[in-house]
Enzyme design. Structure first.
Site, mmCIF file in Angstrom:
data_model
loop_
_atom_site.group_PDB
_atom_site.id
_atom_site.type_symbol
_atom_site.label_atom_id
_atom_site.label_comp_id
_atom_site.label_asym_id
_atom_site.label_seq_id
_atom_site.Cartn_x
_atom_site.Cartn_y
_atom_site.Cartn_z
ATOM 1 N N LYS A 170 0.857 -1.190 0.000
ATOM 2 C CA LYS A 170 0.000 0.000 0.000
ATOM 3 C C LYS A 170 0.889 1.234 0.000
ATOM 4 O O LYS A 170 1.450 1.628 1.017
ATOM 5 C CB LYS A 170 -0.914 0.021 1.238
ATOM 6 C CG LYS A 170 -2.004 1.083 1.093
ATOM 7 C CD LYS A 170 -2.464 1.677 2.390
ATOM 8 C CE LYS A 170 -1.562 2.736 2.919
ATOM 9 N NZ LYS A 170 -1.310 3.897 2.042
ATOM 10 N N GLU A 243 9.618 1.651 10.959
ATOM 11 C CA GLU A 243 10.692 2.622 10.695
ATOM 12 C C GLU A 243 10.048 3.993 10.705
ATOM 13 O O GLU A 243 9.350 4.365 9.755
ATOM 14 C CB GLU A 243 11.342 2.353 9.326
ATOM 15 C CG GLU A 243 12.087 1.036 9.223
ATOM 16 C CD GLU A 243 13.397 1.017 9.983
ATOM 17 O OE1 GLU A 243 13.779 2.038 10.589
ATOM 18 O OE2 GLU A 243 14.045 -0.046 9.978
ATOM 19 N N CYS A 277 14.284 10.299 6.110
ATOM 20 C CA CYS A 277 14.101 9.979 7.540
ATOM 21 C C CYS A 277 15.387 10.213 8.310
ATOM 22 O O CYS A 277 15.374 10.820 9.372
ATOM 23 C CB CYS A 277 13.621 8.553 7.704
ATOM 24 S SG CYS A 277 14.611 7.358 6.832
ATOM 25 N N GLU A 374 10.651 17.420 14.009
ATOM 26 C CA GLU A 374 11.236 16.992 12.734
ATOM 27 C C GLU A 374 10.693 17.889 11.624
ATOM 28 O O GLU A 374 9.494 17.894 11.359
ATOM 29 C CB GLU A 374 10.851 15.538 12.467
ATOM 30 C CG GLU A 374 11.456 15.003 11.194
ATOM 31 C CD GLU A 374 10.934 13.616 10.819
ATOM 32 O OE1 GLU A 374 9.770 13.309 11.118
ATOM 33 O OE2 GLU A 374 11.716 12.874 10.204
HETATM 34 P P1 NAD Z 1 2.564 9.003 7.345
HETATM 35 O O1 NAD Z 1 2.720 8.255 8.606
HETATM 36 O O2 NAD Z 1 1.593 10.100 7.276
HETATM 37 O O3 NAD Z 1 2.122 7.991 6.174
HETATM 38 C C1 NAD Z 1 2.873 6.836 5.875
HETATM 39 C C2 NAD Z 1 1.951 5.783 5.299
HETATM 40 O O4 NAD Z 1 1.013 5.390 6.278
HETATM 41 C C3 NAD Z 1 1.151 6.219 4.094
HETATM 42 O O5 NAD Z 1 1.132 5.154 3.165
HETATM 43 C C4 NAD Z 1 -0.237 6.441 4.672
HETATM 44 O O6 NAD Z 1 -1.264 6.250 3.723
HETATM 45 C C5 NAD Z 1 -0.290 5.349 5.716
HETATM 46 N N1 NAD Z 1 -1.273 5.545 6.777
HETATM 47 C C6 NAD Z 1 -1.902 6.695 7.167
HETATM 48 N N2 NAD Z 1 -2.714 6.427 8.219
HETATM 49 C C7 NAD Z 1 -2.575 5.121 8.507
HETATM 50 C C8 NAD Z 1 -3.148 4.260 9.491
HETATM 51 N N3 NAD Z 1 -4.008 4.707 10.402
HETATM 52 N N4 NAD Z 1 -2.769 2.968 9.506
HETATM 53 C C9 NAD Z 1 -1.875 2.499 8.626
HETATM 54 N N5 NAD Z 1 -1.315 3.250 7.649
HETATM 55 C C10 NAD Z 1 -1.669 4.545 7.598
HETATM 56 O O7 NAD Z 1 4.027 9.454 6.956
HETATM 57 P P2 NAD Z 1 4.484 10.319 5.686
HETATM 58 O O8 NAD Z 1 4.024 11.724 5.906
HETATM 59 O O9 NAD Z 1 4.091 9.620 4.441
HETATM 60 O O10 NAD Z 1 6.080 10.229 5.799
HETATM 61 C C11 NAD Z 1 6.849 11.143 6.507
HETATM 62 C C12 NAD Z 1 7.317 10.545 7.800
HETATM 63 O O11 NAD Z 1 7.918 9.272 7.578
HETATM 64 C C13 NAD Z 1 8.397 11.358 8.492
HETATM 65 O O12 NAD Z 1 8.131 11.436 9.879
HETATM 66 C C14 NAD Z 1 9.672 10.558 8.288
HETATM 67 O O13 NAD Z 1 10.659 10.753 9.243
HETATM 68 C C15 NAD Z 1 9.150 9.175 8.271
HETATM 69 N N6 NAD Z 1 10.045 8.294 7.529
HETATM 70 C C16 NAD Z 1 10.775 7.385 8.230
HETATM 71 C C17 NAD Z 1 11.672 6.550 7.578
HETATM 72 C C18 NAD Z 1 12.500 5.536 8.327
HETATM 73 O O14 NAD Z 1 13.101 4.662 7.712
HETATM 74 N N7 NAD Z 1 12.578 5.601 9.627
HETATM 75 C C19 NAD Z 1 11.800 6.648 6.189
HETATM 76 C C20 NAD Z 1 11.034 7.590 5.509
HETATM 77 C C21 NAD Z 1 10.144 8.397 6.199
#
Ligand code: NAD
Length: 470
Positions: A170, A243, A277, A374
């Protein structure tokens, strides 16, 4: 370029039955594709397809699974130009960086294809032989963010498949198109149902984390979403790898060679317009070199050419989406109102698109939102410190702990300080480097579990102990 907006369930292209949404090009704010989210019923169909495909995939000889993963890498390379252009249009990064993302995706696929899990021998005595072997878990769901959409999908999918699991992926609704195409390409090689795609956001995400027939969720994204997944998966006791967000600190030690490290610092902070990230997000510099480092970084920032990622001259693209763009504007404005010095950038472009120039902010400290939160965008706060113990305390004064780094000429001293940082990876004279063979994961609120290397692969398996008397 026509881009697929279809999901793939059991090898068949389907349109979502759920809500329609547009994929926006962040450089133009134009809709580049219309998609539909999956219904929960369609998610169930995808899970049923993955479940049905599982026994045959699990029992496929290891060498054959390895060969098929290499075939997928071949196809990624053959379709690299198309994939890179899709990434630029929906994600915004410059084309050269998108090409690098596709190259890394192929490289990670090959690395996983060649990885072997050794048998563990716990006891081999006169009376018994006790070994550990690894079984796949079943159906794995991958949920990905919008910053490195293709590469992170590969990070999730390949170890899952390599170890004999079947997969539902997804992608983020902000950047779904590259993943839809990836799954199409993979289906040219894999049996139907082994890899499936579904579109959706929170509703489908929570249906995934609560699904009784999904054995593991691998999630990359924000900490609050990761926490929701953790809570929601408790009833089915799913395996999880989370992650999550980071707010990585870097410490520049007194006596550093500023000319030698400035470019490394800049690139570590601004890779992918800061939307990484494990990018460097807070920079602590000893007061003796504070102005020199700030000025060098500002000079490098001013050399960037901000623009549409498809233009040849662009080195710096837009922020990926309107929310993140507003977040960056808000945090910089807040720092300015608190008396921070904006050395370059500091305000959004008046042109269409979510453009924000690389911004260096001086005279800030812990307690300012720009330092504590962040920013996940093209802005770096630089904080002065008086002694190294203070710098370590400021760096660790944070709820998350993904990466961190120490920069200086004395690498022995840097190594000792690196060990005191509360983070999953501490780099020396470097930051944000991730490699397929080196485990990567966070501590504190940055996550649970690791990815990459053998440790990462094992997270897609169940250890079974065979205890046999002789
Ligand atoms: P997000 O958490 O908003 O969304 C990530 C994913 O989760 C999307 O596919 C979204 O559709 C899905 N999602 C949303 N609500 C959900 C729910 N209730 N249950 C399950 N899935 C759900 O994050 P984002 O804005 O897409 O990404 C940015 C964040 O990701 C930043 O905080 C960044 O630091 C983090 N990030 C971490 C890593 C790592 O390896 N640690 C890598 C990349 C990004």
């Amino acid at each position: 370029m026509t881009m697929t907006n279809s999901m793939l369930i059991n090898g068949i292209q389907v349109t979502g039955d759920g809500e329609a949404f547009s994929v926006i090009n962040p450089a133009t704010e134009d809709a580049i594709c219309q998609c539909n989210m999956a219904s929960v019923d369609q998610l169930d169909q995808a899970v049923a397809a993955a479940r049905a495909a599982y026994p045959a995939w699990r029992d496929t000889p290891d060498a054959e699974r390895s060969r098929l993963l290499h075939q997928i890498a071949d196809r990624l390379e053959a379709n690299a130009d198309e994939l890179a252009r899709i990434i630029v249009q929906e994600q915004g990064k410059p084309l050269a960086l998108a090409q690098m993302e596709v190259g890394a995706a192929a490289g990670w696929t090959r690395y996983n294809a060649d990885l072997e899990i050794p048998e563990q021998v716990f006891e081999d005595s006169d009376s018994k032989r006790v070994i550990g072997h690894r079984k796949p878990l079943g159906v794995v769901a991958s949920i990905t963010p919008w910053n490195w959409p293709l590469m992170i999908a590969i990070w999730h999918i390949m170890p899952a498949l390599r170890t004999g699991n079947t997969v539902i992926c997804k992608p983020s609704g902000m950047t779904p198109l590259n993943t839809l195409r990836l799954v199409e390409i993979m289906n040219e090689v894999l049996p139907a149902g082994v890899i499936n795609s579904v579109l959706g956001e929170a509703e489908i995400g929570s249906a995934i984390s609560g699904h009784a027939d999904i054995n593991k969720v691998i999630f990359t994204g924000s900490t609050p979403t990761g926490q929701r997944i953790l809570v929601n998966s408790a009833t089915t006791l799913k395996r999880l790898t989370l992650e999550l967000g980071g707010n990585d600190a870097a410490i520049v030690l007194p006596g550093s060679d500023v000319d030698a490290i400035a470019e490394g610092l800049f690139n570590s902070a601004f890779i992918n317009m800061g939307q990484t990230c494990a990018a460097l997000k807070r920079l602590y510099v000893h007061e003796s070199q504070y102005e020199a480092v700030c000025q060098k970084l500002a000079t490098l920032a001013e050399q960037q050419v901000v623009g549409n990622g498809l233009d040849d001259t662009t080195t710096f693209g837009p922020v990926q989406n309107a929310n993140q763009y507003r977040q960056v504007i808000e945090l910089v404005d807040d720092a300015r109102n608190q008396g921070a010095r904006i050395l370059c950038g500091g305000s959004p472009s008046a042109d269409k698109g979510y453009f924000y120039p690389p911004t260096i902010v001086a005279d800030v400290c812990n307690g300012t939102r720009l330092v504590d939160e962040e920013q996940f965008g093209p802005v770096l706060p630089v904080i002065a410190y008086q002694d190294v113990e203070q710098a370590i305390a400021l760096a660790n004064d944070c709820s998350v702990g993904l990466g961190g780094s120490v920069w200086g000429s004395d690498t022995e001293q840097a190594g000792q300080i690196a060990r005191q940082l509360e983070c999953g990876t501490a780099w020396i004279n470097n930051h944000a480097e991730v490699l397929p063979h080196i485990p990567f994961g966070g501590c504190k609120l940055s996550g649970v579990g690791v990815e990459f290397g053998l440790e990462g692969l094992l997270e897609y398996t169940q250890l079974q102990v065979i205890n046999a008397p002789k």
